[in-house]
Write a protein that holds these residues in place. Structure first.
Motif, short mmCIF file in Angstrom:
data_model
loop_
_atom_site.label_atom_id
_atom_site.label_comp_id
_atom_site.label_asym_id
_atom_site.label_seq_id
_atom_site.Cartn_x
_atom_site.Cartn_y
_atom_site.Cartn_z
N THR A 1 9.12 110.65 43.82
CA THR A 1 8.64 112.01 43.61
C THR A 1 9.83 112.95 43.72
N SER A 2 9.88 113.93 42.82
CA SER A 2 11.00 114.88 42.86
C SER A 2 10.57 116.22 42.29
N PRO A 3 11.10 117.28 42.88
CA PRO A 3 10.95 118.58 42.21
C PRO A 3 11.78 118.58 40.93
N ILE A 4 11.35 119.35 39.96
CA ILE A 4 12.10 119.49 38.72
C ILE A 4 12.25 120.97 38.39
N VAL A 5 13.24 121.27 37.59
CA VAL A 5 13.41 122.59 36.99
C VAL A 5 13.43 122.33 35.49
N TRP A 6 12.70 123.13 34.75
CA TRP A 6 12.57 122.88 33.31
C TRP A 6 12.47 124.19 32.55
N SER A 7 12.77 124.12 31.28
CA SER A 7 12.58 125.26 30.38
C SER A 7 12.59 124.73 28.96
N ILE A 8 12.19 125.57 28.04
CA ILE A 8 12.27 125.24 26.62
C ILE A 8 13.07 126.35 25.97
N ASN A 9 14.23 125.98 25.40
CA ASN A 9 15.06 127.02 24.80
C ASN A 9 14.54 127.38 23.41
N ASN A 10 15.14 128.38 22.80
CA ASN A 10 14.63 128.87 21.51
C ASN A 10 14.92 127.92 20.35
N GLN A 11 15.60 126.81 20.58
CA GLN A 11 15.77 125.77 19.56
C GLN A 11 14.72 124.68 19.71
N GLY A 12 13.78 124.88 20.63
CA GLY A 12 12.72 123.90 20.85
C GLY A 12 13.15 122.72 21.69
N LEU B 1 15.70 117.27 25.62
CA LEU B 1 14.77 116.48 24.83
C LEU B 1 14.10 117.39 23.82
N LYS B 2 13.68 116.81 22.70
CA LYS B 2 12.94 117.60 21.69
C LYS B 2 11.47 117.63 22.08
N VAL B 3 10.84 118.78 21.86
CA VAL B 3 9.39 118.90 22.04
C VAL B 3 8.74 118.68 20.68
N ALA B 4 7.69 117.84 20.64
CA ALA B 4 7.02 117.56 19.37
C ALA B 4 5.52 117.42 19.60
N ASP C 1 11.84 129.89 24.95
CA ASP C 1 10.64 129.91 24.14
C ASP C 1 9.45 130.00 25.10
N LYS C 2 9.11 131.23 25.48
CA LYS C 2 8.07 131.47 26.49
C LYS C 2 6.69 130.97 26.05
N SER C 3 6.34 131.14 24.77
CA SER C 3 5.00 130.73 24.33
C SER C 3 4.81 129.22 24.45
N THR C 4 5.84 128.44 24.14
CA THR C 4 5.73 126.99 24.28
C THR C 4 5.70 126.60 25.75
N GLN C 5 6.46 127.29 26.56
CA GLN C 5 6.44 127.01 28.00
C GLN C 5 5.05 127.25 28.57
N VAL C 6 4.41 128.34 28.18
CA VAL C 6 3.06 128.64 28.67
C VAL C 6 2.08 127.57 28.18
N ALA C 7 2.25 127.08 26.95
CA ALA C 7 1.36 126.05 26.42
C ALA C 7 1.49 124.73 27.19
N ILE C 8 2.66 124.47 27.76
CA ILE C 8 2.89 123.21 28.48
C ILE C 8 2.53 123.33 29.97
N LYS C 9 2.36 124.52 30.47
CA LYS C 9 2.10 124.66 31.91
C LYS C 9 0.88 123.85 32.31
N SER D 1 22.04 132.99 29.88
CA SER D 1 22.36 133.57 28.58
C SER D 1 21.54 132.94 27.45
N THR D 2 20.84 131.83 27.74
CA THR D 2 20.03 131.16 26.73
C THR D 2 18.64 131.77 26.70
N LYS D 3 18.18 132.16 25.51
CA LYS D 3 16.83 132.70 25.37
C LYS D 3 15.83 131.55 25.45
#
Length: 166
Positions: A100-111, A133-136, A36-44, A32-34
């Motif tokens: 070493t570990s797999p991770i699952v991550w995302s950036i929500n629309n609050q950054g 965590l905050k992205v900066a 931030d796709k553009s920031t996610q693509v920038a971090i890939k 249900s959380t939107k």
């Protein structure tokens, strides 16, 4: 007559409990959380964590992500895949235990960067806890993740500095 009332009472309790638990699980669904796709693509891509800094680092130790001392993360490699929000992190600091570990991550629309560390043998959809965590300072070649910790009743920021790997 008593049997009918008793059966109605039991049926009412069953339906009431079922309804309440369905609502709770629906509200907790991360879908249900939107995002931030553009920031996610920038971090890939592939990144190296080059520095960990926080006030009082000469006096206190921080156990980052409940895994290891924060200094053990310096030099760690991280891979972020933006189309499925998965990746890996690998700790390789010489004086620390390798991890070493797999991770699952995302950036929500609050950054906020949402990080879940997936234990071996566990499906990522079953991981119920994680870190916000905050992205900066996001550029093509670097970014920071900032975590808030409590030290002696005071909020302090831990900054994880990432550089894009070549």
């Amino acid at each position: 007559m008593k049997k009918i009332i008793f059966i109605c009472l039991i049926a009412t309790m069953l339906f009431a409990c079922k309804s309440a638990s369905s609502t709770a699980s629906t509200e907790a669904t991360p879908l249900s959380t939107k995002l931030d796709k553009s920031t996610q693509v920038a971090i890939k891509g592939n990144w190296v964590l080059t520095n960990v800094s926080y006030p009082g680092s000469e006096y206190i130790k921080v156990n980052s992500f409940d895994l290891a001392d924060s200094k053990c993360f310096i030099g760690s490699t991280w891979n972020f895949i933006s189309n499925n929000n998965k990746g890996t992190m690998t700790l390789t600091a010489p004086s620390c235990t390798a991890f070493t570990s797999p991770i699952v991550w995302s950036i929500n629309n609050q950054g906020l960067f949402v990080l879940k560390i997936v234990e071996p043998g566990t499906k990522s959809k079953n991981v119920k806890s994680g870190y916000l965590l905050k992205v900066a300072g996001l550029t093509d070649t670097s970014f920071q993740l900032i975590d808030n910790i409590n030290v002696g009743g005071q909020a302090k920021e831990v900054t994880y500095q990432f550089q894009r790997a070549n």
